[in-house]
Design a protein around this motif. Structure first.
Motif, PDB file in Angstrom:
ATOM      1  N   VAL A 282       0.838  -1.199   0.000  1.00 47.99           N
ATOM      2  CA  VAL A 282       0.000   0.000   0.000  1.00 47.99           C
ATOM      3  C   VAL A 282       0.872   1.248   0.000  1.00 47.99           C
ATOM      4  O   VAL A 282       1.792   1.382   0.806  1.00 47.99           O
ATOM      5  CB  VAL A 282      -0.957  -0.005   1.208  1.00 47.99           C
ATOM      6  N   GLY A 283       0.598   2.138  -0.937  1.00 42.98           N
ATOM      7  CA  GLY A 283       1.354   3.374  -1.059  1.00 42.98           C
ATOM      8  C   GLY A 283       2.567   3.256  -1.959  1.00 42.98           C
ATOM      9  O   GLY A 283       3.060   4.249  -2.478  1.00 42.98           O
ATOM     10  N   PHE A 284       3.078   2.053  -2.135  1.00 41.87           N
ATOM     11  CA  PHE A 284       4.257   1.862  -2.983  1.00 41.87           C
ATOM     12  C   PHE A 284       3.856   1.329  -4.348  1.00 41.87           C
ATOM     13  O   PHE A 284       4.185   1.933  -5.365  1.00 41.87           O
ATOM     14  CB  PHE A 284       5.261   0.916  -2.318  1.00 41.87           C
ATOM     15  N   GLY A 285       3.150   0.201  -4.373  1.00 44.17           N
ATOM     16  CA  GLY A 285       2.721  -0.351  -5.646  1.00 44.17           C
ATOM     17  C   GLY A 285       2.362  -1.811  -5.543  1.00 44.17           C
ATOM     18  O   GLY A 285       2.397  -2.403  -4.470  1.00 44.17           O
ATOM     19  N   THR A 286       2.024  -2.394  -6.690  1.00 41.61           N
ATOM     20  CA  THR A 286       1.594  -3.778  -6.748  1.00 41.61           C
ATOM     21  C   THR A 286       2.392  -4.529  -7.804  1.00 41.61           C
ATOM     22  O   THR A 286       2.506  -4.089  -8.939  1.00 41.61           O
ATOM     23  CB  THR A 286       0.093  -3.860  -7.094  1.00 41.61           C
ATOM     24  N   PHE A 287       2.940  -5.663  -7.405  1.00 40.81           N
ATOM     25  CA  PHE A 287       3.605  -6.578  -8.321  1.00 40.81           C
ATOM     26  C   PHE A 287       2.585  -7.633  -8.713  1.00 40.81           C
ATOM     27  O   PHE A 287       1.851  -8.141  -7.867  1.00 40.81           O
ATOM     28  CB  PHE A 287       4.790  -7.275  -7.635  1.00 40.81           C
ATOM     29  N   SER A 288       2.524  -7.975  -9.994  1.00 43.90           N
ATOM     30  CA  SER A 288       1.596  -9.002 -10.452  1.00 43.90           C
ATOM     31  C   SER A 288       2.194  -9.693 -11.672  1.00 43.90           C
ATOM     32  O   SER A 288       3.259  -9.315 -12.164  1.00 43.90           O
ATOM     33  CB  SER A 288       0.240  -8.390 -10.802  1.00 43.90           C
ATOM     34  N   VAL A 289       1.478 -10.735 -12.147  1.00 45.04           N
ATOM     35  CA  VAL A 289       1.909 -11.474 -13.325  1.00 45.04           C
ATOM     36  C   VAL A 289       0.889 -11.241 -14.419  1.00 45.04           C
ATOM     37  O   VAL A 289      -0.312 -11.370 -14.199  1.00 45.04           O
ATOM     38  CB  VAL A 289       2.030 -12.981 -13.027  1.00 45.04           C
ATOM     39  N   GLY A 290       1.363 -10.876 -15.600  1.00 42.30           N
ATOM     40  CA  GLY A 290       0.489 -10.665 -16.747  1.00 42.30           C
ATOM     41  C   GLY A 290       0.692 -11.762 -17.769  1.00 42.30           C
ATOM     42  O   GLY A 290       1.775 -12.347 -17.878  1.00 42.30           O
ATOM     43  N   ASP A 291      -0.356 -12.070 -18.508  1.00 43.74           N
ATOM     44  CA  ASP A 291      -0.269 -13.067 -19.570  1.00 43.74           C
ATOM     45  C   ASP A 291      -0.075 -12.361 -20.904  1.00 43.74           C
ATOM     46  O   ASP A 291      -0.762 -11.390 -21.208  1.00 43.74           O
ATOM     47  CB  ASP A 291      -1.549 -13.900 -19.622  1.00 43.74           C
ATOM     48  N   ARG A 292       0.846 -12.856 -21.673  1.00 45.59           N
ATOM     49  CA  ARG A 292       1.070 -12.331 -23.014  1.00 45.59           C
ATOM     50  C   ARG A 292       0.646 -13.430 -23.986  1.00 45.59           C
ATOM     51  O   ARG A 292       1.145 -14.550 -23.925  1.00 45.59           O
ATOM     52  CB  ARG A 292       2.539 -11.982 -23.213  1.00 45.59           C
ATOM     53  N   ALA A 293      -0.278 -13.120 -24.866  1.00 47.50           N
ATOM     54  CA  ALA A 293      -0.812 -14.104 -25.804  1.00 47.50           C
ATOM     55  C   ALA A 293       0.232 -14.492 -26.852  1.00 47.50           C
ATOM     56  O   ALA A 293       1.151 -13.724 -27.143  1.00 47.50           O
ATOM     57  CB  ALA A 293      -2.048 -13.545 -26.496  1.00 47.50           C
ATOM     58  N   ALA A 294       0.059 -15.673 -27.414  1.00 51.97           N
ATOM     59  CA  ALA A 294       0.915 -16.103 -28.514  1.00 51.97           C
ATOM     60  C   ALA A 294       0.639 -15.197 -29.716  1.00 51.97           C
ATOM     61  O   ALA A 294      -0.474 -14.705 -29.894  1.00 51.97           O
ATOM     62  CB  ALA A 294       0.613 -17.554 -28.864  1.00 51.97           C
TER      63      ALA A 294
END
Length: 90
Positions: free
Chosen positions: A45-57
């Motif tokens: 909170v206040g700093f940011g969010t790390f997440s995983v994104g999917d990249r399509a073929a």
């Protein structure tokens, strides 16, 4: 800022030795990496969010030969800055 600079800053601000600062940074990066591997988000909170994104073929093109190539689907880490971090940088 290099990793060594970051370790020094962590050690100085937290009142730790450089060795402990390096351990703290390694523990943080390992914990974030493990959470992302498990498909979880890491929200600071206040700093940011790390997440995983999917990249399509998709189909790409070799710039040297012009040949079409298939680029496989992939997962990539993402970071979205929080409001406090955005405001601090401006």
């Amino acid at each position: 800022m290099t990793k060594a600079d970051l370790v020094n800053a962590i050690a100085e601000k937290a009142g730790l030795s450089k060795a402990d600062g390096e351990k703290a940074l390694k523990a943080f990066t390992d914990a974030v990496t493990e959470a992302l591997k498990a498909g979880e988000k890491v929200a600071l909170v206040g700093f940011g969010t790390f997440s995983v994104g999917d990249r399509a073929a998709r189909t790409g093109q070799n710039p040297q030969t012009g040949a079409k190539i298939e680029i496989p689907a992939a997962k990539n880490p993402k970071f979205k800055a929080g409001k406090a971090l955005k405001d601090a940088v401006q």
